[in-house]
Design a protein around this motif. Structure first.
Motif, PDB file in Angstrom:
ATOM      1  N   SER A 178      59.568  44.074  33.607  1.00  0.00           N
ATOM      2  CA  SER A 178      58.554  43.057  33.875  1.00  0.00           C
ATOM      3  C   SER A 178      59.144  41.665  34.034  1.00  0.00           C
ATOM      4  N   ILE A 179      60.344  41.444  33.505  1.00  0.00           N
ATOM      5  CA  ILE A 179      60.935  40.108  33.588  1.00  0.00           C
ATOM      6  C   ILE A 179      62.012  39.999  34.674  1.00  0.00           C
ATOM      7  N   ALA A 180      62.245  41.088  35.417  1.00  0.00           N
ATOM      8  CA  ALA A 180      63.179  41.033  36.538  1.00  0.00           C
ATOM      9  C   ALA A 180      62.559  40.203  37.666  1.00  0.00           C
ATOM     10  N   PRO A 181      63.303  39.285  38.253  1.00  0.00           N
ATOM     11  CA  PRO A 181      62.741  38.404  39.290  1.00  0.00           C
ATOM     12  C   PRO A 181      62.067  39.151  40.426  1.00  0.00           C
ATOM     13  N   GLU A 182      62.677  40.245  40.893  1.00  0.00           N
ATOM     14  CA  GLU A 182      62.111  40.970  42.025  1.00  0.00           C
ATOM     15  C   GLU A 182      60.809  41.688  41.646  1.00  0.00           C
ATOM     16  N   VAL A 183      60.711  42.106  40.381  1.00  0.00           N
ATOM     17  CA  VAL A 183      59.484  42.761  39.914  1.00  0.00           C
ATOM     18  C   VAL A 183      58.370  41.731  39.771  1.00  0.00           C
ATOM     19  N   PHE A 184      58.690  40.605  39.138  1.00  0.00           N
ATOM     20  CA  PHE A 184      57.673  39.562  38.998  1.00  0.00           C
ATOM     21  C   PHE A 184      57.195  39.081  40.358  1.00  0.00           C
ATOM     22  N   GLU A 185      58.095  39.003  41.319  1.00  0.00           N
ATOM     23  CA  GLU A 185      57.701  38.542  42.654  1.00  0.00           C
ATOM     24  C   GLU A 185      56.693  39.500  43.279  1.00  0.00           C
ATOM     25  N   LYS A 186      56.849  40.796  43.043  1.00  0.00           N
ATOM     26  CA  LYS A 186      55.879  41.774  43.549  1.00  0.00           C
ATOM     27  C   LYS A 186      54.511  41.550  42.907  1.00  0.00           C
ATOM     28  N   VAL A 187      54.510  41.303  41.594  1.00  0.00           N
ATOM     29  CA  VAL A 187      53.251  41.064  40.898  1.00  0.00           C
ATOM     30  C   VAL A 187      52.614  39.765  41.384  1.00  0.00           C
ATOM     31  N   ARG A 188      53.426  38.736  41.514  1.00  0.00           N
ATOM     32  CA  ARG A 188      52.910  37.442  41.978  1.00  0.00           C
ATOM     33  C   ARG A 188      52.299  37.583  43.369  1.00  0.00           C
ATOM     34  N   ALA A 189      52.934  38.400  44.208  1.00  0.00           N
ATOM     35  CA  ALA A 189      52.403  38.624  45.552  1.00  0.00           C
ATOM     36  C   ALA A 189      51.036  39.314  45.487  1.00  0.00           C
ATOM     37  N   HIS A 190      50.881  40.267  44.550  1.00  0.00           N
ATOM     38  CA  HIS A 190      49.592  40.927  44.373  1.00  0.00           C
ATOM     39  C   HIS A 190      48.525  39.928  43.924  1.00  0.00           C
ATOM     40  N   ALA A 191      48.954  38.886  43.204  1.00  0.00           N
ATOM     41  CA  ALA A 191      48.007  37.917  42.644  1.00  0.00           C
ATOM     42  C   ALA A 191      47.566  36.862  43.658  1.00  0.00           C
ATOM     43  N   GLU A 192      48.187  36.851  44.811  1.00  0.00           N
ATOM     44  CA  GLU A 192      47.852  35.851  45.834  1.00  0.00           C
ATOM     45  C   GLU A 192      46.367  35.911  46.190  1.00  0.00           C
ATOM     46  N   GLY A 193      45.720  34.765  46.151  1.00  0.00           N
ATOM     47  CA  GLY A 193      44.339  34.665  46.586  1.00  0.00           C
ATOM     48  C   GLY A 193      43.301  34.980  45.528  1.00  0.00           C
ATOM     49  N   TYR A 194      43.727  35.466  44.362  1.00  0.00           N
ATOM     50  CA  TYR A 194      42.772  35.751  43.294  1.00  0.00           C
ATOM     51  C   TYR A 194      42.483  34.484  42.496  1.00  0.00           C
ATOM     52  N   GLU A 195      41.211  34.274  42.157  1.00  0.00           N
ATOM     53  CA  GLU A 195      40.803  33.055  41.468  1.00  0.00           C
ATOM     54  C   GLU A 195      40.653  33.233  39.966  1.00  0.00           C
ATOM     55  N   ARG A 196      40.296  34.429  39.515  1.00  0.00           N
ATOM     56  CA  ARG A 196      40.087  34.667  38.084  1.00  0.00           C
ATOM     57  C   ARG A 196      41.024  35.791  37.634  1.00  0.00           C
ATOM     58  N   ILE A 197      42.064  35.409  36.928  1.00  0.00           N
ATOM     59  CA  ILE A 197      43.115  36.352  36.535  1.00  0.00           C
ATOM     60  C   ILE A 197      43.229  36.412  35.016  1.00  0.00           C
ATOM     61  N   MET A 198      43.341  37.630  34.495  1.00  0.00           N
ATOM     62  CA  MET A 198      43.556  37.870  33.068  1.00  0.00           C
ATOM     63  C   MET A 198      44.873  38.616  32.919  1.00  0.00           C
ATOM     64  N   VAL A 199      45.585  38.370  31.816  1.00  0.00           N
ATOM     65  CA  VAL A 199      46.908  38.957  31.607  1.00  0.00           C
ATOM     66  C   VAL A 199      46.978  39.634  30.240  1.00  0.00           C
ATOM     67  N   PHE A 200      47.523  40.861  30.200  1.00  0.00           N
ATOM     68  CA  PHE A 200      47.785  41.581  28.963  1.00  0.00           C
ATOM     69  C   PHE A 200      49.283  41.913  28.909  1.00  0.00           C
ATOM     70  N   LEU A 201      49.950  41.485  27.844  1.00  0.00           N
ATOM     71  CA  LEU A 201      51.387  41.730  27.691  1.00  0.00           C
ATOM     72  C   LEU A 201      51.621  42.757  26.586  1.00  0.00           C
ATOM     73  N   ASP A 202      52.204  43.903  26.958  1.00  0.00           N
ATOM     74  CA  ASP A 202      52.347  45.002  25.993  1.00  0.00           C
ATOM     75  C   ASP A 202      53.512  45.911  26.373  1.00  0.00           C
ATOM     76  N   SER A 203      54.685  45.321  26.585  1.00  0.00           N
ATOM     77  CA  SER A 203      55.850  46.156  26.924  1.00  0.00           C
ATOM     78  C   SER A 203      56.876  46.067  25.801  1.00  0.00           C
ATOM     79  N   ASN A 204      58.101  45.711  26.106  1.00  0.00           N
ATOM     80  CA  ASN A 204      59.139  45.533  25.090  1.00  0.00           C
ATOM     81  C   ASN A 204      58.695  44.442  24.113  1.00  0.00           C
ATOM     82  N   HIS A 205      58.765  44.717  22.803  1.00  0.00           N
ATOM     83  CA  HIS A 205      58.198  43.806  21.810  1.00  0.00           C
ATOM     84  C   HIS A 205      59.205  42.846  21.171  1.00  0.00           C
TER      85      HIS A 205
END
Length: 270
Positions: free
Chosen positions: A146-173
């Motif tokens: 989740s913290i790899a630049p190329e992975v985050f960039e894919k997620v950020r691209a999915h988030a393009e144009g969305y106005e109301r975003i919620m985030v849940f963090l539950d991977s490596n603790h």
């Protein structure tokens, strides 16, 4: 005052009282600790997929999504996919209620509301279970750290144009990993919405309960939350929408449900 407002005031007073009852909160913390010894949170499913959440936290998720009405939910950590299905089902319920209110015919697959899940290792049987689920059309998965630049960039691209975003963090603790996730994903949270950091309760567990884990007391999601909020308080940050980035710990949610894996983890963007 309307009956609805009177009841809301009554509930608010209940929650305020719980927040002041240190004995009750302490007893609940003991219960959570002992429940972990029995792998309690792994006993539940949501619409057929193992959700691996304390039921009270599931209630919190339901209330947050219903109140904030996100168009996109980003989750790090997938496991069996139950949390993705939970989020997708709540988004589907928003779609349904919108259609009822508007008097329109609902095409379930036409909705823009989506869930994006990230995991470093989406195991084949879990991927198959998620993809076979009736709500799969509302779920997108991204495999990789989740913290790899190329992975985050894919997620950020999915988030393009969305106005109301919620985030849940539950991977490596580990502290380092969760802090890096917060730096990347928390700014995607829309104003008034939440970035929820799960399993902050690791900080309060006896050392022996984390002996075989890379995280433990002093090195966990809660310490990462504390550090991130400290950084924000001392630095001027802007979010993905260009506005000032500020978060506050919502203790009202925590005191409402009492039994939670995520004390100090409900962060509301203000």
């Amino acid at each position: 005052m309307s009956a609805e407002a009177q009841f809301a005031a009554y509930v608010s007073k209940n929650i305020e009282g719980i927040g002041k009852d240190t004995a009750f909160l302490g007893l609940s913390s003991i219960w959570v600790r002992e429940a972990i010894r029995h792998n309690y949170a792994q006993n539940f499913t949501w619409l057929g997929r193992p959700v691996i959440q304390v039921p009270q936290d599931v209630y919190a998720i339901q209330e947050l999504i219903w109140t904030c009405r996100p168009d996109l939910i980003i989750e790090t950590g997938i496991a069996h996919g139950g949390s993705l299905v939970l989020s997708a089902s709540m988004l589907a319920m928003l779609d349904y209620c919108d259609a009822v209110a508007a008097g329109t015919v609902l095409d379930p697959k036409a909705s823009r509301r989506k869930v994006v899940g990230v995991d470093i290792d989406i195991r084949a049987h879990n991927r198959a279970g998620i993809e076979a689920h009736p709500l799969a059309h509302k779920i997108k998965t991204v495999e990789g750290s989740s913290i790899a630049p190329e992975v985050f960039e894919k997620v950020r691209a999915h988030a393009e144009g969305y106005e109301r975003i919620m985030v849940f963090l539950d991977s490596n603790h580990t502290h380092e990993h969760v802090l890096a996730e917060l730096e990347l994903y928390a700014p995607l949270t829309s104003k008034g919405s939440y970035c929820v950091v799960w399993d902050t309760g690791v900080e309060d567990l006896p050392d022996e309960m984390c002996a075989n884990r890379p995280w433990g007391k002093g090195d966990n999601p809660k310490t990462a939350v504390w550090e991130y909020l400290k950084r924000l308080s001392g630095e001027g940050r802007t979010a993905a929408d260009g506005a000032k980035l500020q978060f506050a710990t919502d203790k009202t949610i925590e005191h409402k449900i009492v039994i939670t894996a995520s004390a100090d983890g409900f962060l509301r963007r203000i």
